[in-house]
Design an enzyme around this catalytic site. Structure first.
Site, PDB file in Angstrom:
ATOM      1  N   HIS A   1       0.868  -1.184   0.000  1.00  0.00           N
ATOM      2  CA  HIS A   1       0.000   0.000   0.000  1.00  0.00           C
ATOM      3  C   HIS A   1       0.903   1.231   0.000  1.00  0.00           C
ATOM      4  O   HIS A   1       1.580   1.506   0.990  1.00  0.00           O
ATOM      5  CB  HIS A   1      -0.903   0.001   1.234  1.00  0.00           C
ATOM      6  CG  HIS A   1      -1.776  -1.213   1.330  1.00  0.00           C
ATOM      7  ND1 HIS A   1      -3.040  -1.268   0.785  1.00  0.00           N
ATOM      8  CD2 HIS A   1      -1.551  -2.423   1.898  1.00  0.00           C
ATOM      9  CE1 HIS A   1      -3.561  -2.466   1.014  1.00  0.00           C
ATOM     10  NE2 HIS A   1      -2.677  -3.187   1.682  1.00  0.00           N
TER      11      HIS A   1
ATOM     12  N   ASN B   1      -6.344   1.014  -2.844  1.00  0.00           N
ATOM     13  CA  ASN B   1      -7.116   1.783  -1.848  1.00  0.00           C
ATOM     14  C   ASN B   1      -6.493   3.149  -1.578  1.00  0.00           C
ATOM     15  O   ASN B   1      -6.052   3.457  -0.476  1.00  0.00           O
ATOM     16  CB  ASN B   1      -7.308   0.986  -0.557  1.00  0.00           C
ATOM     17  CG  ASN B   1      -6.004   0.523   0.069  1.00  0.00           C
ATOM     18  OD1 ASN B   1      -4.963   0.473  -0.587  1.00  0.00           O
ATOM     19  ND2 ASN B   1      -6.059   0.175   1.336  1.00  0.00           N
TER      20      ASN B   1
ATOM     21  N   ASP C   1       2.531  -6.971   2.593  1.00  0.00           N
ATOM     22  CA  ASP C   1       1.310  -6.251   2.975  1.00  0.00           C
ATOM     23  C   ASP C   1       1.694  -4.946   3.692  1.00  0.00           C
ATOM     24  O   ASP C   1       1.073  -4.554   4.691  1.00  0.00           O
ATOM     25  CB  ASP C   1       0.393  -7.099   3.850  1.00  0.00           C
ATOM     26  CG  ASP C   1      -1.021  -6.526   3.980  1.00  0.00           C
ATOM     27  OD1 ASP C   1      -1.325  -5.538   3.273  1.00  0.00           O
ATOM     28  OD2 ASP C   1      -1.800  -7.034   4.796  1.00  0.00           O
TER      29      ASP C   1
END
Length: 427
Positions: A62, A94, A311
């Site tokens: 991310h 996102n 992650d």
């Protein structure tokens, strides 16, 4: 032999002392180190016995840009990746706005080119549904043409099985894999702590492991019915592992990942001295008991879990410095993943072949990315690694803007000294 542009001298590769020859950004030859060596007009990088490893691939990151640059931006995230040993970085959708249209994808790629023109390479993952709302499919054709290499609703489970089925079918039309965030949308969503003895003692709202496994089962059944591949993100528990093992034995086209924190930490971290209610260990899916950790390691070793991914989920300090129940889930992992997982190799928990498969060949095969195996013609993506350099995880030592690591204060071993992408030094 083609004209040699770069020679890396006296590096350790698979227990051998080697010289690595690079021509036009690709591996030309690897041979046993020789004395003397006529380098001609090639640049020479003296490794002095450091380990040489192929650049790693992180299929789950991310980077927060656009929209949340105070947490991380593409420049800082790729900086952490470069120093963390990663040559390929796949970033989730996102952002704000969500990466659910081609213009956002193109913006991400342009920001990466400006900040790190020589790499690490950025590979955006397109939103599976518009706004990640799970109500309408994103324009997959447009996103694929713009450069998205996969699709995901990561962080927000898709409630509608019918919509998720259509997403798998349309993604397959564009030869893209769907990466699913495996979490039942009604069962303790985003609690960030495992339901069990620890959560009971701490009085925290929790999520059971079955919440992950139920979604894993749904995805496996759909993949089998449709004969379409699916990739399962951040697997954390034995129930999921058992389902994936059974599916692979039947020939279902399923691949899976886990993250370093599920290999090395358990829910007990939240009770250990100095870490009580540590919001930096609040992650989704949550850290599990020891039996799950061991099951995930075994699954990685035997290939039931195909790959590792960080992650990497950076957050600003003020977001984590709050009550556990309201803190966001996520750990910052790009800076520490290499040291943490190489320690498992050093300790004999994983062998070198598993490490390389999980961080290089398997993710690149699943998502169609460039990979270096040190064979002639491979991209000259590699780094020199000091296996013995000790360092302490401090906010200052992390190049990511995200300092939210459960390893703060821990002593690690192993650091990247220099990194090459296509034969060009990037750090």
């Amino acid at each position: 032999m083609a004209k040699i542009d770069l020679i890396v001298r006296r590096a350790k590769l698979d227990g051998r002392d080697v010289d690595v020859f690079v021509s036009r950004g690709r591996i030309a030859e690897v041979r046993d180190a020789a004395e003397p060596l006529d380098a001609g007009d090639a640049a020479v990088e003296e490794a002095f016995g450091l380990t040489i490893l192929p650049s790693l691939t992180d299929a789950h990151v991310h980077l927060r840009e656009p929209g949340f640059e105070y947490k991380e931006d593409i420049a800082s995230g790729l900086c952490a990746a470069a120093w963390g040993g990663f040559g390929n970085v796949m970033c989730m959708a996102n952002t704000r706005p969500v990466n659910d249209e081609g213009s956002v994808t193109e913006l991400m790629l342009e920001r990466a080119r400006k900040a790190w023109p020589g790499g690490p390479r950025l590979f955006p993952i397109g939103g599976l549904t518009k706004g990640l709302k799970g109500e309408e499919l994103a324009p997959m054709a447009e996103l694929a043409r713009a450069g998205c290499v996969a699709f995901s609703n990561d962080g927000v489970p898709v409630k509608s099985t019918e919509l998720f089925r259509r997403a798998l079918e349309y993604a397959s039309d564009w030869d893209r894999v769907v990466i699913d965030h495996c979490e039942d949308p009604y069962l303790g969503v985003g609690a960030g702590v495992n339901e069990g003895e620890v959560s009971s003692r701490l009085g925290l709202a929790a999520q059971p492991d079955v919440a992950e496994a139920m979604q894993v089962a749904r995805d496996i059944l759909l993949a089998e019915y449709l004969d379409i591949p699916i990739h399962l993100a951040h697997i954390s528990c034995k129930k999921s592992v058992d389902l994936i093992r059974f599916a692979k034995a039947r020939g279902v086209r399923v691949t899976a990942e886990t993250a370093p924190h599920y290999l090395t930490l358990t829910e007990n971290h939240l009770e250990s001295a100095g870490h009580e209610y540590d919001t930096n260990a609040k992650v989704n899916p949550p850290l599990r008991p020891e039996a799950d950790r061991l099951a995930v390691i075994e699954a990685l070793r035997d290939g039931v879990i195909d790959i590792l991914a960080t992650d990497h989920a950076p957050h600003a300090g003020h977001e984590k410095e709050t009550e556990f129940d309201v803190a966001p889930c996520g750990v910052s992992g790009l800076d520490t993943a290499l040291s943490v997982t190489w320690a498992l190799v050093r300790d004999g928990v994983l062998d070198r072949a598993t490490f390389l498969r999980a961080w290089t060949t398997a993710p690149c095969a699943i998502f169609g990315l460039p990979v270096n195996t040190f064979a002639p013609g491979d991209p000259a993506d590699f780094f020199l690694f000091d296996e013995n350099e000790e360092w302490t995880v401090t906010p200052q030592a992390l190049r990511s803007k995200g300092k939210n690591s459960p390893l703060l204060g821990a002593a690690l071993k192993g650091r990247v000294k220099t990194h090459f992408i296509q034969g060009k030094k990037i750090v």
